[in-house]
Write a protein that holds these residues in place. Sequence first.
Motif, PDB file in Angstrom:
ATOM      1  N   THR A 319       9.743  -7.593  -5.096  1.00 47.25           N
ATOM      2  CA  THR A 319       9.404  -7.305  -6.479  1.00 47.25           C
ATOM      3  C   THR A 319      10.253  -6.133  -6.934  1.00 47.25           C
ATOM      4  OG1 THR A 319       7.109  -8.026  -6.125  1.00 47.25           O
ATOM      5  CG2 THR A 319       7.553  -6.669  -8.074  1.00 47.25           C
ATOM      6  N   GLY A 320      11.067  -6.365  -7.958  1.00 47.53           N
ATOM      7  CA  GLY A 320      11.980  -5.315  -8.375  1.00 47.53           C
ATOM      8  C   GLY A 320      12.946  -4.926  -7.286  1.00 47.53           C
ATOM      9  N   GLY A 321      13.257  -5.853  -6.400  1.00 49.66           N
ATOM     10  CA  GLY A 321      14.175  -5.609  -5.299  1.00 49.66           C
ATOM     11  C   GLY A 321      13.535  -5.040  -4.054  1.00 49.66           C
ATOM     12  N   ASN A 322      12.218  -4.757  -4.104  1.00 55.64           N
ATOM     13  CA  ASN A 322      11.541  -4.100  -2.989  1.00 55.64           C
ATOM     14  C   ASN A 322      10.504  -5.001  -2.332  1.00 55.64           C
ATOM     15  OD1 ASN A 322      12.914  -1.703  -3.723  1.00 55.64           O
ATOM     16  ND2 ASN A 322      11.298  -1.204  -5.194  1.00 55.64           N
ATOM     17  N   VAL A 323      10.321  -4.816  -1.029  1.00 58.59           N
ATOM     18  CA  VAL A 323       9.206  -5.443  -0.316  1.00 58.59           C
ATOM     19  C   VAL A 323       8.002  -4.536  -0.517  1.00 58.59           C
ATOM     20  CG1 VAL A 323       8.310  -6.222   1.901  1.00 58.59           C
ATOM     21  CG2 VAL A 323      10.756  -6.441   1.399  1.00 58.59           C
ATOM     22  N   ASP A 324       7.041  -4.981  -1.319  1.00 58.24           N
ATOM     23  CA  ASP A 324       5.908  -4.140  -1.707  1.00 58.24           C
ATOM     24  C   ASP A 324       4.661  -4.531  -0.915  1.00 58.24           C
ATOM     25  OD1 ASP A 324       4.050  -2.522  -2.910  1.00 58.24           O
ATOM     26  OD2 ASP A 324       4.192  -3.440  -4.902  1.00 58.24           O
ATOM     27  N   VAL A 325       4.474  -3.854   0.228  1.00 64.83           N
ATOM     28  CA  VAL A 325       3.248  -4.013   1.010  1.00 64.83           C
ATOM     29  C   VAL A 325       2.245  -2.990   0.485  1.00 64.83           C
ATOM     30  CG1 VAL A 325       2.232  -3.985   3.321  1.00 64.83           C
ATOM     31  CG2 VAL A 325       4.589  -4.769   2.999  1.00 64.83           C
ATOM     32  N   GLN A 326       0.980  -3.403   0.372  1.00 64.85           N
ATOM     33  CA  GLN A 326      -0.034  -2.503  -0.187  1.00 64.85           C
ATOM     34  C   GLN A 326      -1.264  -2.451   0.715  1.00 64.85           C
ATOM     35  OE1 GLN A 326      -0.918  -3.760  -4.240  1.00 64.85           O
ATOM     36  NE2 GLN A 326       1.218  -4.383  -4.505  1.00 64.85           N
ATOM     37  N   LEU A 327      -1.748  -1.238   0.921  1.00 66.65           N
ATOM     38  CA  LEU A 327      -3.032  -1.023   1.580  1.00 66.65           C
ATOM     39  C   LEU A 327      -3.956  -0.386   0.558  1.00 66.65           C
ATOM     40  CD1 LEU A 327      -4.805  -1.024   4.166  1.00 66.65           C
ATOM     41  CD2 LEU A 327      -3.936   1.284   4.610  1.00 66.65           C
ATOM     42  N   THR A 328      -5.116  -1.004   0.352  1.00 70.25           N
ATOM     43  CA  THR A 328      -6.067  -0.533  -0.650  1.00 70.25           C
ATOM     44  C   THR A 328      -7.409  -0.267   0.004  1.00 70.25           C
ATOM     45  OG1 THR A 328      -4.967  -1.964  -2.276  1.00 70.25           O
ATOM     46  CG2 THR A 328      -7.087  -1.029  -2.910  1.00 70.25           C
ATOM     47  N   ASP A 329      -8.005   0.858  -0.342  1.00 76.35           N
ATOM     48  CA  ASP A 329      -9.336   1.231   0.132  1.00 76.35           C
ATOM     49  C   ASP A 329     -10.222   1.411  -1.102  1.00 76.35           C
ATOM     50  OD1 ASP A 329     -11.605   2.283   1.277  1.00 76.35           O
ATOM     51  OD2 ASP A 329     -10.592   3.904   2.348  1.00 76.35           O
ATOM     52  N   PRO A 330     -10.785   0.318  -1.635  1.00 77.69           N
ATOM     53  CA  PRO A 330     -11.551   0.414  -2.881  1.00 77.69           C
ATOM     54  C   PRO A 330     -12.694   1.416  -2.819  1.00 77.69           C
ATOM     55  CG  PRO A 330     -11.085  -1.879  -2.371  1.00 77.69           C
ATOM     56  CD  PRO A 330     -10.687  -1.082  -1.170  1.00 77.69           C
ATOM     57  N   ALA A 331     -13.335   1.530  -1.661  1.00 75.67           N
ATOM     58  CA  ALA A 331     -14.466   2.449  -1.535  1.00 75.67           C
ATOM     59  C   ALA A 331     -14.046   3.902  -1.691  1.00 75.67           C
ATOM     60  CB  ALA A 331     -15.158   2.246  -0.189  1.00 75.67           C
ATOM     61  N   ALA A 332     -12.778   4.196  -1.415  1.00 75.22           N
ATOM     62  CA  ALA A 332     -12.268   5.553  -1.558  1.00 75.22           C
ATOM     63  C   ALA A 332     -11.493   5.740  -2.854  1.00 75.22           C
ATOM     64  CB  ALA A 332     -11.379   5.913  -0.372  1.00 75.22           C
ATOM     65  N   GLY A 333     -11.345   4.676  -3.643  1.00 73.65           N
ATOM     66  CA  GLY A 333     -10.539   4.764  -4.852  1.00 73.65           C
ATOM     67  C   GLY A 333      -9.083   5.069  -4.547  1.00 73.65           C
ATOM     68  N   GLY A 335      -5.149   3.685  -3.024  1.00 74.35           N
ATOM     69  CA  GLY A 335      -4.220   2.634  -2.669  1.00 74.35           C
ATOM     70  C   GLY A 335      -2.836   3.215  -2.448  1.00 74.35           C
ATOM     71  N   ILE A 336      -2.049   2.569  -1.592  1.00 72.87           N
ATOM     72  CA  ILE A 336      -0.690   3.038  -1.327  1.00 72.87           C
ATOM     73  C   ILE A 336       0.258   1.853  -1.251  1.00 72.87           C
ATOM     74  CG2 ILE A 336      -0.966   3.079   1.206  1.00 72.87           C
ATOM     75  CD1 ILE A 336       0.734   5.745   1.087  1.00 72.87           C
ATOM     76  N   HIS A 337       1.396   1.990  -1.921  1.00 74.49           N
ATOM     77  CA  HIS A 337       2.496   1.043  -1.807  1.00 74.49           C
ATOM     78  C   HIS A 337       3.407   1.501  -0.675  1.00 74.49           C
ATOM     79  CE1 HIS A 337       1.845  -0.917  -5.776  1.00 74.49           C
ATOM     80  NE2 HIS A 337       1.568   0.291  -6.224  1.00 74.49           N
ATOM     81  N   ILE A 338       3.785   0.579   0.198  1.00 77.21           N
ATOM     82  CA  ILE A 338       4.815   0.824   1.202  1.00 77.21           C
ATOM     83  C   ILE A 338       5.987  -0.063   0.788  1.00 77.21           C
ATOM     84  CG2 ILE A 338       5.417   0.791   3.651  1.00 77.21           C
ATOM     85  CD1 ILE A 338       1.780   0.572   2.741  1.00 77.21           C
ATOM     86  N   LEU A 339       6.982   0.549   0.163  1.00 75.15           N
ATOM     87  CA  LEU A 339       8.068  -0.188  -0.477  1.00 75.15           C
ATOM     88  C   LEU A 339       9.303  -0.214   0.414  1.00 75.15           C
ATOM     89  CD1 LEU A 339       7.661   1.401  -4.016  1.00 75.15           C
ATOM     90  CD2 LEU A 339       7.043  -0.932  -3.380  1.00 75.15           C
ATOM     91  N   GLY A 340       9.653  -1.389   0.903  1.00 73.61           N
ATOM     92  CA  GLY A 340      10.881  -1.564   1.661  1.00 73.61           C
ATOM     93  C   GLY A 340      12.032  -1.784   0.707  1.00 73.61           C
ATOM     94  N   ILE A 341      12.901  -0.792   0.579  1.00 72.73           N
ATOM     95  CA  ILE A 341      13.965  -0.829  -0.421  1.00 72.73           C
ATOM     96  C   ILE A 341      15.247  -1.441   0.129  1.00 72.73           C
ATOM     97  CG2 ILE A 341      15.418   0.633  -1.898  1.00 72.73           C
ATOM     98  CD1 ILE A 341      12.986   2.491  -2.195  1.00 72.73           C
ATOM     99  N   SER A 342      15.591  -1.146   1.365  1.00 75.17           N
ATOM    100  CA  SER A 342      16.836  -1.647   1.944  1.00 75.17           C
ATOM    101  C   SER A 342      16.818  -3.167   2.069  1.00 75.17           C
ATOM    102  CB  SER A 342      17.063  -1.037   3.333  1.00 75.17           C
ATOM    103  OG  SER A 342      17.106   0.364   3.266  1.00 75.17           O
TER     104      SER A 342
END
Length: 404
Positions: A319-333, A335-342
């Motif tokens: 997405t937008g050239g990046n591998v966008d892996v996401q970990l979300t913790d809804p109970a804690a409000g 989320g983090i994107h781990i964006l593979g750019i290379s």
Amino acid sequence: MPKHPASTLFIHSIAGASLALGLFTVGCKSPATEAPAPAAQPAAPAGEKIGGSDVIKLQRKATGDGSKAEFLSATILPGRGMNLFQITANIPGKGEIPLFFDLPDQFTTGADDSVGNRSFAGGGAFLVPYPNRIRGKLSPDGKTLTTEWHGKTLTLPANFSGKKDGAEIHSIHGLILKSQAESLNTETTADGQTQTGVIHAGDFGGRWFSKTDLTFTIALTGGAIDTTITAKNVGDEPEPMGIGWHPYFAIPSGDRTQARLHVPADKLALVNNYDDVFPTGKLVPVKTYQGGKYDYNAPTGKPLATDFLDDNFSTLKRTGGNVDVQLTDPAAGYGIHILGISPQIKTVQVYAPPAKQFTAIEEQFNFGDPFGKEWHGMDTGMVTLKPGESVSWHVRLELFTPAK
């Protein structure tokens, strides 16, 4: 209460509040703020040493009133291959919290660490020149194994095995787990700090075909942490190169079952079992294999529930050239994107045992056992560097607040 070594106490002071997690034995941008950004604080070398070098902590002050997610610090271990050992962030409603799982005595206790296995027991070790497992012929003393690349022999440390009786010993996670970085430099930027360092890896202690210099850049700002590793072949022979990372992302709420994972991948690499975790060479579609059990493509992810993962995902969608892996913790409000750019990042390894409150998300160049015959000559993602050539691995972390 038992006493811990001074280095242990320091690590916990720089990590923020300690996470109550059991021991592990190994395997959208933040919204702009209207307030002006204060000057970043100077980097804080520890005084205590790990791997023969001072621990370095990049840091910045929060720029808002606590209502937005923003990164605050990054702790780096130059004596352990520039391990990005801990990061902290302000999470609305929680304040400053550590975002990585780490072990309180990771580098002071445990089994023999002659090749650096403790480096990937927690935190965020960098894996060069190969992430993941490599199989081969074991030496009589059980300390090394041999494999081949383009008809040439490699001799690698035999430093890991599964837990079952008779599990095959293999090599894992590269050759810089105990390497010491040089030419360290900290620069204060408009909204944070940037750390650079170089590992003159040479031939990786006689293990590799040519000579390599590794240049690291870790940049902390409120909205992102950018990490780049550039490997340059400074020798006289071609060499294979794989680069990856082993960050243990914590689940701040402590409720793994509701945490969600998004991996934009079409294929899963089958393994022989979850003890060895050796690839079979067969790739299957995530949407149909076992009824879609390993399909994490939903835009908001899929709950981890009680599923065990130690799996390699490939045929990645960008997405937008990046591998966008996401970990979300809804109970804690949180989320983090781990964006593979290379563009060389071809696979994502995910390790998530159900009894632990973390998920290791490893964006890497290659499949496991990249020189193995099970791949039947397939391109397994290892980059060939000719003398003078270089390749870069670049991953960016960005925080977001999940929709309620």
